[in-house]
Design a protein around this motif. Sequence first.
Motif, PDB file in Angstrom:
ATOM      1  N   PRO A   1       9.716   9.976  41.813  1.00 30.79           N
ATOM      2  CA  PRO A   1       8.919  11.317  41.983  1.00 30.79           C
ATOM      3  C   PRO A   1       7.901  10.741  42.750  1.00 30.79           C
ATOM      4  N   VAL A   2       7.500  11.260  43.753  1.00 27.26           N
ATOM      5  CA  VAL A   2       6.132  11.321  44.570  1.00 27.26           C
ATOM      6  C   VAL A   2       5.284  12.582  44.600  1.00 27.26           C
ATOM      7  N   GLN A   3       4.044  12.189  44.371  1.00 25.65           N
ATOM      8  CA  GLN A   3       3.012  13.462  44.517  1.00 25.65           C
ATOM      9  C   GLN A   3       2.096  12.797  45.430  1.00 25.65           C
TER      10      GLN A   3
ATOM     11  N   LEU B   1       2.074   4.897  39.243  1.00 23.17           N
ATOM     12  CA  LEU B   1       1.440   3.918  40.410  1.00 23.17           C
ATOM     13  C   LEU B   1       0.781   4.809  41.266  1.00 23.17           C
ATOM     14  N   THR B   2      -0.400   4.609  41.588  1.00 24.48           N
ATOM     15  CA  THR B   2      -1.370   5.137  42.497  1.00 24.48           C
ATOM     16  C   THR B   2      -1.379   4.357  43.879  1.00 24.48           C
ATOM     17  N   ILE B   3      -1.005   4.971  44.911  1.00 23.48           N
ATOM     18  CA  ILE B   3      -1.043   4.183  46.251  1.00 23.48           C
ATOM     19  C   ILE B   3      -2.241   4.733  46.821  1.00 23.48           C
TER      20      ILE B   3
ATOM     21  N   GLY C   1       7.505   5.477  36.491  1.00 22.38           N
ATOM     22  CA  GLY C   1       8.036   7.044  36.104  1.00 22.38           C
ATOM     23  C   GLY C   1       7.801   7.955  37.216  1.00 22.38           C
ATOM     24  N   ARG C   2       6.460   7.557  38.102  1.00 24.16           N
ATOM     25  CA  ARG C   2       6.011   8.488  39.023  1.00 24.16           C
ATOM     26  C   ARG C   2       4.859   7.737  40.077  1.00 24.16           C
TER      27      ARG C   2
ATOM     28  N   ARG D   1       6.395  10.002  50.937  1.00 23.86           N
ATOM     29  CA  ARG D   1       6.884  10.634  49.884  1.00 23.86           C
ATOM     30  C   ARG D   1       8.515  10.754  50.191  1.00 23.86           C
ATOM     31  N   HIS D   2       8.773  11.243  51.175  1.00 21.98           N
ATOM     32  CA  HIS D   2      10.103  11.290  51.657  1.00 21.98           C
ATOM     33  C   HIS D   2      10.885  10.038  51.421  1.00 21.98           C
TER      34      HIS D   2
END
Length: 608
Positions: free
Chosen positions: A322-324, A343-345, A294-295, A312-313
Amino acid sequence: MCGIVGYLGPRDAAPILLAGLTRLEYRGYDSAGVAVQTESGLTLRKLAGRIGGLKIALGRDPVTGSCGIAHTRWATHGAPNERNAHPHVDCTGQIAVVHNGIIENADVLRTRLECCGHHFVTETDTETLAHLIEDADGPTLESRVIAALTHVEGTYGLAVIAAGEPDKIVVARRGSPVLLGVGEQEYFVASDASAVLEHTRSVVYLDDGDIAVLTRTGYHVIDREARVQTRPVNALDWDLEQIALGEYSHFMLKEICEQPRTLQETLRGRLLFADGTARLNGLNLTPEDCRTLGRIVIVACGTSWHAGLAGRHIIEALAGVPVQVEYASEFRYRQPVGMPGALTIAISQSGETADTLEALRAARAAGSKVIGVVNVVGSTIAREADGGIYLHAGPEIGVASTKAFTSQITALLLLGLYLARHRGLSLGDGRKMVEQLARLPDLAAEALQIEGEIKALAQSYVEERNALYLGRGINFPVALEGALKLKEISYIHAEGYPAAEMKHGPIALIDQDMPVIFLAPKDAVYPKVISNMQEVKARGGRIIAITSKGNGDLRGLVDHQLSVPPSPSLLSPVLTVIPLQLFAYHIAAMRGYDVDRPRNLAKSVTVE
Ligand code: F6R
């Protein structure tokens, strides 16, 4: 931050410790010291300044013994002078400690210990450890170290020797990396594998909470309850040539020039031409995970954060997720929302940055799956993440990050492609992307060919006091990165801005004394960037434009035009950053600065 080395074996310890410190000097370099077990007990030598000074001092007045510990410091508590240099000793001078990290309750401990009669001679937090160990009860050095650590809040990677147990080094870890090197009847301790590489490729990474005990006959790892822990022996895949300067004047220049090869390494074995996707075996995401994502939340610091902004781009454009992008240091103290299903990177060259590690832990605690995009194999972030992508860019020694940045973006391109292919990107488009990625190392080699031109340009800008870097879209992070490179090694004040934001304030700064570096490769926002250049030109600003070959001649509008090979927009940061890295490098080198060890900085920020 600081660097730790230890040696126990048949050879003379001091030269090995000094060679190890030299390898680690990029991590911290305001003072250094060694403690060696000699026939007359512990002998210390410490000096403010670089390792070179300590080498001269030890050359004049050698210390002989085959067990010792050493340290190169990046000051946190107390001025960078000889007194505050590690190792630190207890009241009797019988226990010596080197330490990375921060003892957060050092002041409280110090007051308590002073009340009990302990005499402190330094301003450091580390000295409390030596006195705590002196104060502790226990039959062995390790039992006293364990007892001492029960009083300690904060982080540490530490090594301890004691005159009373001359053939032993005790090592402990919580929050600051330490590894053991296992040689032929000799053992090493280091905060970073490069310090042991010339002696052994077999290393044991310690986990938080581990205590390691090294003796002449072996080593073992225990926990705080003295229960034996099994830790695997890992083989290092770096070689010595990678940590040698070779023909280059600085590691930074070497690492900039290495990029065609390091990009190749990041891509090696990962491009699946027929399937139009990437092979990312370590990712640990199922096709279902990729489809239902989802994100994405990216956490990182500094240059790695800039790579995250470009990521992010890339990921949003390719995979539609969507990327934060978050500063790890900010994220870790927020109450993250909506993390289950995200998912956290964590992006980190070193894999040891304290804030990024804590952000990863916070994301996991909030319910997110976490992956790492990391260069250093076996580093803490790599080990704590559920999966990830190694950069394989080799050791980055220059404090200013260069090759890691381009490999991070390349890894994020691979990830974006991989996710996209699970989320509807067509086989044809996937294959096209794989072809484009495969050309990236050659394009980077072509981008490096204008080094001579950049060096000449740097000559004209060497006296500047300020610079503004402007870019749009995926090249805005490159503007930030170009500004960071310039400020951190040349000490010229530089800011990166989204080009259109300039009108909302920074345009007031534009005059003939303000060089403005525009990122203007051919892409969808190119005409807009040209308009922004005109606004600068109209106010007398001097312009350097980084464009793509074939963009046409901008003479008349800009003062200097540097061109990189054309590429699809998503790949362009890997190329447009190269002239900015070289520009910063040459300016700093012409100013006579220590490019690889800029003032106040350290390579891997293992404290908050
Ligand atoms: C700048 C630089 C730093 C690092 C930052 C994060 O040239 O090197 O900004 O990028 O300290 O370090 P890592 O990537 O090791 O987490």
